[in-house]
Design a protein around this motif. Structure first.
Motif, PDB file in Angstrom:
ATOM      1  N   ARG A   1      20.972 113.213  29.410  1.00  0.00           N
ATOM      2  CA  ARG A   1      21.565 112.091  30.050  1.00  0.00           C
ATOM      3  C   ARG A   1      20.413 111.082  30.170  1.00  0.00           C
ATOM      4  O   ARG A   1      19.415 111.391  30.734  1.00  0.00           O
ATOM      5  CB  ARG A   1      22.283 112.471  31.616  1.00  0.00           C
ATOM      6  CG  ARG A   1      23.038 111.374  31.996  1.00  0.00           C
ATOM      7  CD  ARG A   1      23.946 112.012  33.349  1.00  0.00           C
ATOM      8  NE  ARG A   1      24.667 113.061  33.011  1.00  0.00           N
ATOM      9  CZ  ARG A   1      25.644 113.476  33.604  1.00  0.00           C
ATOM     10  NH1 ARG A   1      25.808 113.210  34.913  1.00  0.00           N
ATOM     11  NH2 ARG A   1      26.429 114.607  33.163  1.00  0.00           N
TER      12      ARG A   1
ATOM     13  N   GLN B   1      25.554 110.155  28.248  1.00  0.00           N
ATOM     14  CA  GLN B   1      24.801 111.217  27.341  1.00  0.00           C
ATOM     15  C   GLN B   1      25.756 111.557  26.258  1.00  0.00           C
ATOM     16  O   GLN B   1      26.728 111.418  26.164  1.00  0.00           O
ATOM     17  CB  GLN B   1      25.368 112.380  28.441  1.00  0.00           C
ATOM     18  CG  GLN B   1      24.567 113.753  27.835  1.00  0.00           C
ATOM     19  CD  GLN B   1      24.466 114.736  28.943  1.00  0.00           C
ATOM     20  OE1 GLN B   1      25.198 114.659  30.146  1.00  0.00           O
ATOM     21  NE2 GLN B   1      23.694 115.570  28.819  1.00  0.00           N
TER      22      GLN B   1
ATOM     23  N   TYR C   1      28.477 107.463  32.457  1.00  0.00           N
ATOM     24  CA  TYR C   1      28.749 107.979  33.752  1.00  0.00           C
ATOM     25  C   TYR C   1      28.108 106.874  34.735  1.00  0.00           C
ATOM     26  O   TYR C   1      27.374 106.128  34.695  1.00  0.00           O
ATOM     27  CB  TYR C   1      28.017 109.103  34.089  1.00  0.00           C
ATOM     28  CG  TYR C   1      28.442 110.483  33.251  1.00  0.00           C
ATOM     29  CD1 TYR C   1      27.857 110.766  31.942  1.00  0.00           C
ATOM     30  CD2 TYR C   1      29.501 111.287  33.799  1.00  0.00           C
ATOM     31  CE1 TYR C   1      28.192 111.809  31.379  1.00  0.00           C
ATOM     32  CE2 TYR C   1      29.865 112.454  33.087  1.00  0.00           C
ATOM     33  CZ  TYR C   1      29.078 112.649  31.897  1.00  0.00           C
ATOM     34  OH  TYR C   1      29.564 113.769  30.988  1.00  0.00           O
TER      35      TYR C   1
END
Length: 122
Positions: free
Chosen positions: A46, A40, A94
């Motif tokens: 994202r 992101q 992530y």
């Protein structure tokens, strides 16, 4: 309880490389968990980067040929090797997990790490 901890982010010049790691606890790769990497950037949604489950691997088009996802079952760890980095790769990366087949939608992943910052300078 599932916990995901990313590491390996940092500042790198364009053309350089980084390897991100995601240490997973409470997740057993042999029991069918899919692991994904997302990113992101500021002001953006994202987005999917790569995912792996068993022998199945998928990549976003914009990282094909540059990034490689892999896992080490003995360490319950997933890696993202990033080569030939570009300034547009700058983002928080992530790690995510879901029980079941791989998916590219972030909403389909149940567990998330805290993220690791990757900054690529031009």
């Amino acid at each position: 309880q599932v916990q995901l901890v990313e590491s390996g982010g940092g500042l790198v010049q364009a053309g350089g490389s980084l390897r991100l790691s995601c240490a997973a606890s409470g997740v057993f790769f042999s029991s069918g968990y899919a692991m994904g990497w997302f990113r992101q950037a500021p002001g953006k949604e994202r987005e999917f980067v790569a995912c792996i489950r068993g022998s199945g691997i998928s990549y976003a088009d914009f990282v094909k040929g540059r990034f490689t996802i892999s896992r080490e079952n003995a360490k319950n760890t997933v890696y993202l090797q990033m080569n030939n980095l570009k300034p547009e790769d700058t983002a928080v990366y992530y790690c995510a997990a879901r029980l079941g087949p791989t998916r590219i939608g972030p909403d389909e992943y149940n567990y998330w790490g805290q993220g690791t910052q990757v900054t690529v300078s031009s």
